[in-house]
Write a protein that holds these residues in place. Structure first.
Motif, PDB file in Angstrom:
ATOM      1  N   MET A   1     -59.869 -23.425 -31.821  1.00 34.45           N
ATOM      2  CA  MET A   1     -60.157 -24.763 -32.301  1.00 34.45           C
ATOM      3  C   MET A   1     -61.386 -25.303 -31.576  1.00 34.45           C
ATOM      4  N   VAL A   2     -62.378 -25.719 -32.344  1.00 38.53           N
ATOM      5  CA  VAL A   2     -63.570 -26.385 -31.821  1.00 38.53           C
ATOM      6  C   VAL A   2     -63.483 -27.829 -32.288  1.00 38.53           C
ATOM      7  N   SER A   3     -63.142 -28.724 -31.352  1.00 43.32           N
ATOM      8  CA  SER A   3     -62.890 -30.120 -31.709  1.00 43.32           C
ATOM      9  C   SER A   3     -63.879 -31.009 -30.976  1.00 43.32           C
ATOM     10  N   ALA A   4     -64.726 -31.691 -31.728  1.00 47.76           N
ATOM     11  CA  ALA A   4     -65.725 -32.592 -31.146  1.00 47.76           C
ATOM     12  C   ALA A   4     -66.267 -33.482 -32.249  1.00 47.76           C
ATOM     13  N   PRO A   5     -66.753 -34.663 -31.901  1.00 47.60           N
ATOM     14  CA  PRO A   5     -67.311 -35.564 -32.917  1.00 47.60           C
ATOM     15  C   PRO A   5     -68.575 -35.000 -33.541  1.00 47.60           C
ATOM     16  N   ALA A   6     -69.123 -35.761 -34.457  1.00 52.03           N
ATOM     17  CA  ALA A   6     -70.353 -35.366 -35.125  1.00 52.03           C
ATOM     18  C   ALA A   6     -71.493 -35.247 -34.129  1.00 52.03           C
ATOM     19  N   GLY A   7     -72.354 -34.274 -34.405  1.00 53.06           N
ATOM     20  CA  GLY A   7     -73.554 -34.140 -33.591  1.00 53.06           C
ATOM     21  C   GLY A   7     -73.380 -33.334 -32.328  1.00 53.06           C
ATOM     22  N   PHE A   8     -72.241 -32.648 -32.145  1.00 50.42           N
ATOM     23  CA  PHE A   8     -72.027 -31.837 -30.958  1.00 50.42           C
ATOM     24  C   PHE A   8     -72.321 -30.350 -31.193  1.00 50.42           C
ATOM     25  N   GLY A   9     -72.779 -29.990 -32.380  1.00 52.83           N
ATOM     26  CA  GLY A   9     -73.220 -28.619 -32.619  1.00 52.83           C
ATOM     27  C   GLY A   9     -72.102 -27.634 -32.882  1.00 52.83           C
ATOM     28  N   LYS A  10     -71.007 -28.081 -33.489  1.00 55.50           N
ATOM     29  CA  LYS A  10     -69.880 -27.175 -33.737  1.00 55.50           C
ATOM     30  C   LYS A  10     -70.276 -26.060 -34.697  1.00 55.50           C
ATOM     31  N   THR A  11     -70.868 -26.441 -35.835  1.00 52.61           N
ATOM     32  CA  THR A  11     -71.244 -25.437 -36.835  1.00 52.61           C
ATOM     33  C   THR A  11     -72.313 -24.504 -36.290  1.00 52.61           C
ATOM     34  N   MET A  12     -73.285 -25.053 -35.577  1.00 52.47           N
ATOM     35  CA  MET A  12     -74.341 -24.222 -35.010  1.00 52.47           C
ATOM     36  C   MET A  12     -73.768 -23.228 -34.002  1.00 52.47           C
ATOM     37  N   LEU A  13     -72.778 -23.681 -33.258  1.00 56.98           N
ATOM     38  CA  LEU A  13     -72.133 -22.787 -32.283  1.00 56.98           C
ATOM     39  C   LEU A  13     -71.513 -21.589 -32.981  1.00 56.98           C
ATOM     40  N   LEU A  14     -70.766 -21.849 -34.065  1.00 55.08           N
ATOM     41  CA  LEU A  14     -70.104 -20.753 -34.784  1.00 55.08           C
ATOM     42  C   LEU A  14     -71.108 -19.845 -35.487  1.00 55.08           C
ATOM     43  N   GLU A  15     -72.178 -20.417 -36.019  1.00 56.36           N
ATOM     44  CA  GLU A  15     -73.207 -19.589 -36.647  1.00 56.36           C
ATOM     45  C   GLU A  15     -73.841 -18.662 -35.612  1.00 56.36           C
ATOM     46  N   SER A  16     -74.101 -19.186 -34.427  1.00 59.67           N
ATOM     47  CA  SER A  16     -74.688 -18.365 -33.370  1.00 59.67           C
ATOM     48  C   SER A  16     -73.725 -17.263 -32.957  1.00 59.67           C
ATOM     49  N   TRP A  17     -72.447 -17.625 -32.857  1.00 65.58           N
ATOM     50  CA  TRP A  17     -71.437 -16.616 -32.497  1.00 65.58           C
ATOM     51  C   TRP A  17     -71.381 -15.499 -33.529  1.00 65.58           C
ATOM     52  N   GLU A  18     -71.419 -15.900 -34.810  1.00 62.63           N
ATOM     53  CA  GLU A  18     -71.351 -14.888 -35.864  1.00 62.63           C
ATOM     54  C   GLU A  18     -72.569 -13.969 -35.834  1.00 62.63           C
ATOM     55  N   ALA A  19     -73.745 -14.587 -35.578  1.00 66.60           N
ATOM     56  CA  ALA A  19     -74.962 -13.783 -35.553  1.00 66.60           C
ATOM     57  C   ALA A  19     -74.957 -12.782 -34.400  1.00 66.60           C
ATOM     58  N   LEU A  20     -74.308 -13.157 -33.306  1.00 71.21           N
ATOM     59  CA  LEU A  20     -74.279 -12.271 -32.147  1.00 71.21           C
ATOM     60  C   LEU A  20     -73.105 -11.307 -32.176  1.00 71.21           C
ATOM     61  N   SER A  21     -72.151 -11.547 -33.077  1.00 75.18           N
ATOM     62  CA  SER A  21     -70.941 -10.721 -33.126  1.00 75.18           C
ATOM     63  C   SER A  21     -71.260  -9.320 -33.638  1.00 75.18           C
ATOM     64  N   LYS A  22     -70.776  -8.304 -32.920  1.00 72.27           N
ATOM     65  CA  LYS A  22     -71.010  -6.913 -33.316  1.00 72.27           C
ATOM     66  C   LYS A  22     -69.692  -6.184 -33.618  1.00 72.27           C
ATOM     67  N   GLY A  23     -68.603  -6.985 -33.675  1.00 72.81           N
ATOM     68  CA  GLY A  23     -67.301  -6.378 -33.920  1.00 72.81           C
ATOM     69  C   GLY A  23     -67.082  -6.072 -35.392  1.00 72.81           C
ATOM     70  N   PRO A  24     -65.956  -5.429 -35.693  1.00 72.22           N
ATOM     71  CA  PRO A  24     -65.649  -5.017 -37.079  1.00 72.22           C
ATOM     72  C   PRO A  24     -64.915  -6.077 -37.879  1.00 72.22           C
ATOM     73  N   ASP A  25     -64.660  -7.244 -37.242  1.00 71.88           N
ATOM     74  CA  ASP A  25     -63.849  -8.241 -37.926  1.00 71.88           C
ATOM     75  C   ASP A  25     -64.524  -8.726 -39.204  1.00 71.88           C
ATOM     76  N   MET A  26     -63.696  -9.034 -40.198  1.00 73.64           N
ATOM     77  CA  MET A  26     -64.169  -9.614 -41.449  1.00 73.64           C
ATOM     78  C   MET A  26     -64.152 -11.135 -41.299  1.00 73.64           C
ATOM     79  N   ILE A  27     -65.314 -11.767 -41.399  1.00 72.68           N
ATOM     80  CA  ILE A  27     -65.467 -13.199 -41.155  1.00 72.68           C
ATOM     81  C   ILE A  27     -65.745 -13.902 -42.473  1.00 72.68           C
ATOM     82  N   SER A  28     -64.984 -14.962 -42.710  1.00 69.16           N
ATOM     83  CA  SER A  28     -65.175 -15.736 -43.935  1.00 69.16           C
ATOM     84  C   SER A  28     -65.168 -17.218 -43.598  1.00 69.16           C
ATOM     85  N   TRP A  29     -65.977 -18.002 -44.280  1.00 68.35           N
ATOM     86  CA  TRP A  29     -66.113 -19.437 -44.041  1.00 68.35           C
ATOM     87  C   TRP A  29     -65.512 -20.227 -45.201  1.00 68.35           C
ATOM     88  N   ILE A  30     -64.854 -21.311 -44.861  1.00 66.87           N
ATOM     89  CA  ILE A  30     -64.447 -22.302 -45.854  1.00 66.87           C
ATOM     90  C   ILE A  30     -64.972 -23.654 -45.369  1.00 66.87           C
TER      91      ILE A  30
END
Length: 847
Positions: A1-30
Motif C-alpha cells: 500500500m502506497v498511501s499519501a496525498p496528492a503530489g507525493f509522487g505515488k504513481t511516479m514511484l510505481l512507474e520507476s519501480w516497474e521500469a527497474l523491475s527485472k523479475g518474471p512477475d506479470m504486472i497489470s495496472w488499473i
C-alpha cells in the motif's frame, strides 16, 4: 500500500519501480476515478481474467500485453511471464475507497495468497483490516513520510531544474514545503529566472498561482463535504485540538477523530511533542485560509472571534489577542492584554516586537480603560511620557465612570505605568515613591498567578534601578539591575539581559569598581557580537566610556562617546545622556578646553533638570564647579555649589573646600562620609587629594605626602587615574616621572607607546586641568586575566594554570593573548615585567 496525498509522487514511484523491475512477475495496472462504474466488480473481473490468461501460458516464456497506463494515451508495456505470480497495481487516484471496494480487496488478498500481489495507490487508507495484515506480515506500507524529500534529494531536484541554491535558502524552502514533492516542483518553476532566490523563496506561498490551483483541484475539491467543511473551519488556527475543533465546527471532535483524519491526509499531522495537537502543512494552511476568506468572509471573522474566546478561556492570551485583532474585536484584544498584565510585554520581554506589531493598528478613538492603557503603554514604548500620562488619565476617568465590571487588573496596570512614567521624569524622589507604591500594589495582589509574570518583574526592576542610580544609592541600584539580569537570563530575554548588564556596568563604573564594570560591559557587548540580540546596548557603551575616561584612556573614550551617541535609545536614555555629558566634559577638561567643558555641563543640567539633590544631578553641578576651579574662578565655583540642591553631598563639599582655599575664604569642614564604601571611589580619592593639597599649601609636606599616598593606594586596584590629572598643581608636581611616588606607584605611568603620544600633544607643560604626560593610560585587565598574570609571574605552564583554575588550556591561551595585547608585550616574561612596572604585580626581582 502506497498511501499519501496528492503530489507525493505515488504513481511516479510505481512507474520507476516497474521500469527497474527485472523479475518474471506479470504486472497489470488499473486506474480508477470518479467515473469508474462499480470499481469493486471491475477489480474482481480483472483478477479473474488474469488468472484465466495465466493458466493458458505454456512453460516457455511469452510476452503478455498489460493494461494501459493511467494518464498515458495508448502505451503498451510488456512483461515476461515465467510463473503464475500476478502483480496488480490499483491506482485509486482521487477516488475514496468505499466499504464495498474494501471488502472486495480483502477477499482478493485473502483468497489469492501466493498468486496475486496487489499494489494499492491511494490518498487515504482503505477500509481493510490493515492491523491483521501487519500481524501476518503480508503488507508493506509506504506513506507520505517516506516520500517527502530530504535535504539532499531537494538539492538534487533543484540542480536538475538548473537551480543552485545556497544551503540556507534550501533549508528555508524545505521548511516552507515540508518536503512535499509537488510543492518543491512548483517552487522550482517559481524560482526559474529569479535573480534573488532567497526573496522568491520567502514570497513563495500556497494561496496563489499554481500551488493554489493544484491544491484546489487535487486536494480540497476531492474531499467529502463534511471533511471539506472541517478543513475550512479549523484552518484559522495554527494548531488544532479536539476541544478547539469542536468550538470551531460545532460538531463533536475527539482525539481519535483527528488521528483518523491525519492518518488519511498528510496535510494535517500531529505536532511533535504533544498528545493531541495537529497542524496543517504551511502551504496548505495558507491556501485554506485564503479560500475561506474568498468563500465566506463573514464566517472567517466569526471563527476568529470564537477562537479568541476559546484561547482566552484556556489561558492562552497571546493567541486570544491575535485572533481577536483578526476578528476586528479591538476591545477584546485590549482587555486580554490588560487582564493578565501582559501590557508589560509591549515594553520588555520576548514578545515585545510581536505585541508592538499586533497593536500598531489600535484605533486612537477606541473607548474604554483597557484601550487607553494599551495606548499609554505604546506611547511609553516610543518614549513619549507626556502622551502616556494623558492616556493614563483617560483610563482613570473610564474606570471612575464604569462600575459595572471589576477593574482590579486595570487599576494595577495604571499604577505600574504611572511608576514607569515617574521613573523617566526629572523628579527622582517622586519617581522612587511611585516605584515603591507600584511594588506594594503588586505584592498586595501576589495571590494572583498573573503577578509573577517575568515581563512585569523586568519592567519594575528597570524602573527601580534607574531612579536609585540617579539618587546615588549604588548598592540598591545594583541589586535592582542584578535582579533584572537574573530574570532575563532565566527566561532568555537577551535584549533585556544586555540592557541590564550595561546598566549594572554603569553603576559599578560610577561607584569606582572599574574592573567589575569592564567585565559586565564586555558580557553585554558579547551578546550583541554573538547575534543573541541585534545591537550593542547604549548602557554598555556609556559604561565603557566612563571606565576609559577614569583610567585616562582618552582616545578610546572619545571613540566610545561617538558610538554611544549613535546607539539605539532605551528607557534609560535620560540617565545615559547625563552620564555622557559628564564624560564629554571630562574629556574636554583633560584636553584643556575648560570653557567648552563648562558649556557642556550647563547644557546638560538645563536638559536634565537641577531642582533635586540626586547624585547624578549634583554630579553635573560638581563637575561644573571643578571646571571653574580649573579656570581659576573659585568664587564662581563656590556660588554654583552653594546654590545647588545637593550642596551637602560629599563631592560638593570637597570641591567647595578646594575652591574656598584657592579663593582665600574660610573652608568648610571635610565631609565625614567621604571615605565610606558606599561613596564613589572618585570622591574617596578626592578627599585625600584635597587634604594633600591643603597640607602642601601650608608647608606640611610630610602630611601632604601621606595623604597623597593614601589616595594612590585607594586608586591603584582599579587604576583610577583621572582624579590625579585633575588634582591641584601642588599635588601634580609630586607626580613627576622622576619622583619617588611615581617610582612606588608605576601603574600611574603610561606605557611607552601611549607616553609618546602624550608628549606629542605637549611635552613642555600641561594646561590647567590637563594630565601630566606620564600619568598612565592602559587597557584594564579583567579579574581572570589578573589571576593568569599572577600565575605567569610564578612561572607556571599553560597546562598547570589550566589545572589550577579548573578551565581548559584554550581558555588560558585566550587570556594570555589578551594580556599580551593589553600590556603591549610580545612574550610572557615581557608582560610580567611590564606588569611590575605598572604596579599590577608586587615588585620583585626582574627576570
Amino acid at each position: 500500500m502506497v498511501s499519501a496525498p496528492a503530489g507525493f509522487g505515488k504513481t511516479m514511484l510505481l512507474e520507476s519501480w516497474e521500469a527497474l523491475s527485472k523479475g518474471p512477475d506479470m504486472i497489470s495496472w488499473i486506474a480508477l476515478n470518479a467515473t469508474t462504474d462499480q470499481p469493486a466488480a471491475l477489480l474482481e473481473s480483472v483478477v479473474d481474467g488474469l488468472h484465466r490468461r495465466s493458466a493458458t501460458l505454456s512453460d516457455e516464456p511469452v510476452l503478455f500485453a498489460l493494461e494501459d497506463q493511467p494518464g498515458q494515451p495508448t502505451p503498451t508495456h510488456l512483461a515476461v511471464v515465467e510463473q503464475q505470480l500476478l502483480v496488480l497495481v490499483v491506482d485509486c487516484g482521487d477516488l475514496t475507497v468505499t466499504p464495498a471496494f474494501g471488502q472486495t480487496l480483502h477477499r482478493l488478498v485473502h483468497g489469492n495468497a501466493g498468486r496475486v500481489r496487489i499494489v494499492l495507490l491511494t490518498r487515504s487508507d482503505p477500509p481493510v483490516p490493515l492491523h491483521l495484515y501487519r500481524l501476518a506480515g503480508t503488507v508493506a506500507e509506504i506513506r507520505a513520510a517516506d516520500l517527502v524529500f530530504t535535504t539532499e534529494e531537494a538539492g538534487e531536484l533543484m540542480r536538475l531544474q538548473n537551480l543552485d541554491l545556497a544551503p540556507t535558502d534550501l533549508a528555508v524552502l524545505l521548511e516552507r514545503t515540508d518536503g512535499w514533492p509537488a510543492g518543491l516542483m512548483f517552487a522550482a518553476l517559481t524560482l526559474a529566472g529569479k535573480t534573488d532566490p532567497a526573496r522568491a523563496i520567502r514570497e513563495f506561498r500556497g494561496d496563489t498561482g499554481n500551488v493554489s490551483a493544484y491544491l484546489m483541484s487535487e486536494v480540497l475539491d476531492a474531499q467529502p463535504t463534511a471533511l471539506r467543511e472541517f478543513l475550512l473551519r479549523t484552518c484559522i488556527v495554527d494548531e488544532v485540538r479536539p476541544a478547539l475543533a469542536k468550538a470551531l465546527t460545532g460538531r463533536p471532535c475527539d482525539r481519535r477523530s483527528l488521528e483518523f483524519i491525519a492518518h488519511g491526509n498528510s496535510f494535517i499531522q500531529p505536532v511533535p511533542g504533544t498528545d493531541e495537537s495537529y497542524s496543517y502543512q504551511s502551504l496548505f494552511r495558507e491556501f485554506l485560509r485564503a479560500q475561506l476568506l474568498f468563500e465566506r468572509p463573514t464566517l472567517a471573522l466569526a471563527l476568529h472571534h470564537t477562537a479568541a474566546t476559546w484561547f482566552a478561556q484556556n489561558g492562552q492570551r497571546l493567541e486570544a489577542i491575535q485572533h481577536a485583532i483578526t476578528a476586528r474585536r479591538w476591545c477584546d484584544a485590549a482587555r486580554y492584554l490588560v487582564e493578565d498584565l501582559d501590557f508589560a510585554g509591549l515594553l520588555v520581554g520576548r514578545q515585545r516586537r510581536l505585541l508592538t506589531t499586533l497593536f500598531a493598528g489600535l484605533p486612537d478613538d477606541l473607548d474604554g480603560a483597557d484601550a487607553a492603557i494599551v495606548r499609554a503603554t505604546s506611547a511609553l514604548a516610543e518614549f513619549d511620557v507626556a502622551r502616556s500620562t494623558s492616556e493614563l488619565r483617560r483610563a482613570r476617568d473610564w474606570l471612575d465612570h464604569d462600575v459595572s465590571t471589576p477593574a482590579r487588573a486595570s487599576e494595577l496596570a495604571i499604577t505600574v505605568l504611572q511608576a514607569v512614567c515617574a521613573s523617566l521624569g526629572t523628579d527622582v524622589d517622586a519617581g522612587l515613591d511611585a516605584v515603591l507604591a507600584a511594588e506594594a500594589a503588586l505584592r498586595a495582589a501576589s495571590g494572583e498567578p498573573v503577578i509573577a509574570r517575568p515581563d512585569l518583574r523586568l519592567l519594575m526592576a528597570g524602573c527601580k534601578g534607574r531612579v536609585l542610580l540617579q539618587r546615588g544609592d549604588f548598592p540598591a541600584a545594583l541589586a535592582a539591575f542584578t535582579e533584572g539580569v537574573a530574570i532575563a537570563e532565566t527566561v532568555g530575554v537577551h535584549e533585556a539581559l544586555a540592557d541590564f548588564l550595561g546598566m549594572s556596568a554603569l553603576v559599578e563604573a560610577v561607584w569606582g569598581h572599574l574592573r567589575r564594570a569592564a567585565e559586565l560591559a564586555a558580557h553585554a557587548t558579547a551578546l550583541a557580537e554573538s547575534g543573541a540580540q541585534p545591537d550593542e546596548p547604549q548602557s554598555a557603551i556609556v559604561a565603557q566610556a566612563w571606565i576609559s575616561t577614569d583610567r585616562g584612556e582618552l582616545t578610546e573614550a572619545q571613540d566610545l562617546v561617538h558610538r554611544a551617541a549613535e546607539a539605539a535609545p532605551t528607557h534609560d536614555a535620560h540617565v545615559l545622556a547625563a552620564a555622557l555629558a559628564l564624560i564629554r566634559a571630562r574629556l574636554l577638561r583633560s584636553g584643556g578646553e575648560t570653557e567648552l567643558a563648562g558649556a557642556e555641563l550647563r547644557a546638560a543640567s538645563n536638559s536634565y533638570g537641577t531642582q533635586h539633590d540626586g547624585w547624578l544631578n549634583q554630579s553635573l553641578i560638581v563637575d561644573e564647579a571643578k571646571t571653574l576651579v580649573a579656570q581659576h574662578l573659585p568664587r564662581e565655583a563656590i556660588k554654583v555649589i552653594e546654590h545647588s540642591p545637593g550642596r551637602e553631598q560629599a563631592g560638593s563639599l570637597l570641591v567647595l573646600r578646594r575652591a574656598a582655599i584657592e579663593a582665600g575664604d574660610r573652608k568648610p569642614p571635610l565631609p565625614r562620609a567621604a571615605t565610606h564604601r558606599t561613596i564613589p571611589l572618585e570622591t574617596q580619592v578626592d578627599s585625600w587629594l584635597v587634604q594633600a593639597a591643603e597640607s602642601l599649601r601650608t608647608g606640611d609636606a610630610g602630611r601632604g605626602g601621606l595623604c597623597l599616598e593614601r589616595a594612590l593606594r585607594l586608586a591603584a586596584p582599579e587604576q583610577l587615574r583621572r582624579p590625579f590629572t585633575e588634582a591641584a598643581p601642588s599635588v601634580q608636581r609630586l607626580l613627576q616621572p622622576t619622583g619617588e611616588l611615581m617610582t612606588r606607584h608605576p601603574w600611574l605611568r603610561a606605557p611607552d607607546h601611549l607616553r609618546a603620544h602624550d608628549r606629542a600633544i605637549g611635552s613642555s607643560g600641561h594646561q590647567p586641568g590637563h594630565a601630566p604626560a606620564d600619568v598612565a593610560r592602559v587597557v584594564p585587565l579583567t579579574c581572570k586575566e589578573h589571576e593568569v598574570l599572577e600565575y605567569l609571574a610564578d612561572l607556571l605552564t599553560t597546562e598547570e594554570i589550566a589545572t589550577t583554575m579548573y578551565v581548559s588550556v584554550n581558555t588560558v591561551r585566550s587570556h594570555v593573548r589578551s594580556i599580551l595585547r593589553k600590556l603591549g608585550a610580545s612574550r610572557r616574561n615581557e608582560a610580567v615585567r611590564r606588569a611590575w612596572e605598572l604596579g599590577l604585580l608586587p615588585a620583585r626581582q626582574q627576570i
